[in-house]
Write a protein that holds these residues in place. Structure first.
Motif: not given
Length: 389
Positions: A8-27
């Motif tokens: 919840i939240g599309g600022g830098p912390s939410g986006l950074l978490l999403a991108q780090l997870l994505q690179r580990r194959g976590i949706d």
């Protein structure tokens, strides 16, 4: 829909978490209540600790930062016409990187879109359900249509005014707050910086900060009354006051120009404990606020992301819950140290309405001690460049 982590939240912390997870194959899915353009229009600080730089590298989002960011090996501290330098390289071997938070966010959006990661904008009526169970979910509306996301975990990266913190029952939360009796008036101007390195200035007229975004874009601040409004400050009035708060040699070479953005920000220190409730985890401003003195806001949010990302990665890759179970304690341990530094630096550099002559002399004594004592400089440098995760 079903995902592993709802953010919840599309600022830098939410986006950074999403991108780090994505690179580990976590949706994951990112839910943002505003538009992308609105998020990218927010002007924030741009001093990045190496820990955040490392996370951006791991997320695959650091190419432009390395090409366009400025490495700063120190900062300047002024009081009156006196000025001295804290040498980060000498005391820590580590610089900070000046690169605007807006640009960090832009890079993260580009990476998220390139990876095809889902982002929902203009979401309203967000409600977190079942965070204290093994089957949490989030509901929200877009264009009047209700949506539901079932997930394993929820990351609340939705800021101080978001719903994530308020979802934790009030009788389980403990909140700590200090509201400062002044604000920061800041302007953005397309002018060359008065100094390559940041200048923090303590004067009888109040605090000032000379910062920069690039070689022709500066962010300058002055301490102002909490009752002031933007209409009280013309560009000419700002520049006149700002010059009076710089050492004379710096004021003489200051290049002024029309502001392209102007705002007044209140100052607050705030922490809520715990930062986890069941399967809900708070990150960044949802859990803590620091005054901008020392530029710890985004960097402290990044340390939260570090602990949460690694806890979730460990859970999905090994089945161990040790990292997520330790998240709140680990994050808060570092948060309180950042809070201490921001409080100390703010107390050192600002003038308070109830400050006595004795209090002012103590500030000067503290500044002169910092100027002359290598151990004090080392302690400040270590905190400024960022304590280890």
């Amino acid at each position: 829909m079903r995902t592993q982590v709802a953010i919840i939240g599309g600022g830098p912390s939410g986006l950074l978490l999403a991108q780090l997870l994505q690179r580990r194959g976590i949706d994951s899915i990112v839910l943002e209540r505003k538009t992308k353009d609105y998020v990218l229009a927010r002007i924030r600080a741009g001093v990045l600790e190496q820990g955040l730089v490392g996370l951006l590298e791991e997320a695959g989002c650091a190419d432009r930062l390395h090409a366009e960011g400025f490495s700063h090996d120190g900062t300047l501290i002024a009081y009156g016409d006196e000025m001295f330098r804290i040498d980060f390289k000498e005391h820590t071997g580590t610089p900070v990187i000046v690169y605007g938070q807006t640009e960090v966010t832009r890079d993260l959006y580009e990476a998220r879109e390139k990876a095809g990661g889902p982002i929902a904008f203009n979401v309203e009526d967000v409600v977190i359900h079942g965070a204290d169970t093994d089957t949490p979910h989030v509901t929200y509306t877009v264009d009047g249509t209700t949506q539901r996301v079932d997930c394993d975990f929820i990351a609340g990266c939705d800021g101080f005014h978001g719903i994530s913190r308020k979802t934790i029952p009030a009788d389980l939360r403990r909140e700590y707050e200090k509201v400062y009796p002044f604000g920061w008036l800041g302007i953005l101007s397309e002018t060359p910086p008065v100094s390559h390195e940041l200048i923090y200035s303590n004067t009888p007229r109040g605090f000032a900060l000379a910062s920069m975004r690039n070689e022709n874009l500066c962010r300058y601040y002055i301490q102002c009354s909490v009752d002031d409004s933007i209409e009280d400050w013309s560009d000419d009035a700002f520049w006149d006051e700002f010059k009076k708060r710089l050492p004379a040699d710096m004021a003489a070479k200051l290049v002024t120009g029309p502001s392209i953005e102007k705002s007044i920000a209140p100052l607050r220190s705030f922490v809520t404990e715990p930062m986890r409730w069941g399967r809900l985890f708070l990150c960044g401003d949802a859990a803590h606020i620091v005054p901008p003195t020392g530029a710890k806001g985004l960097n402290t949010a990044a340390s939260d992301v570090h602990y949460l990302y690694n806890g979730l990665r460990e859970f999905y890759e090994t089945g161990s819950a040790d990292g997520i179970d330790a998240y709140s304690a680990n994050a808060l341990s570092r948060v309180w140290k950042a809070e201490r530094f921001s409080w100390w630096f703010s107390s050192l550099m600002h003038r308070y309405p109830d400050q006595s002559d004795f209090d002012q002399r103590m500030q000067i004594a503290e500044l002169e001690f910092l100027r002359s004592n290598k151990a004090a400089q080392k302690a400040m440098a270590e905190n400024y460049v960022g304590l280890p995760y």
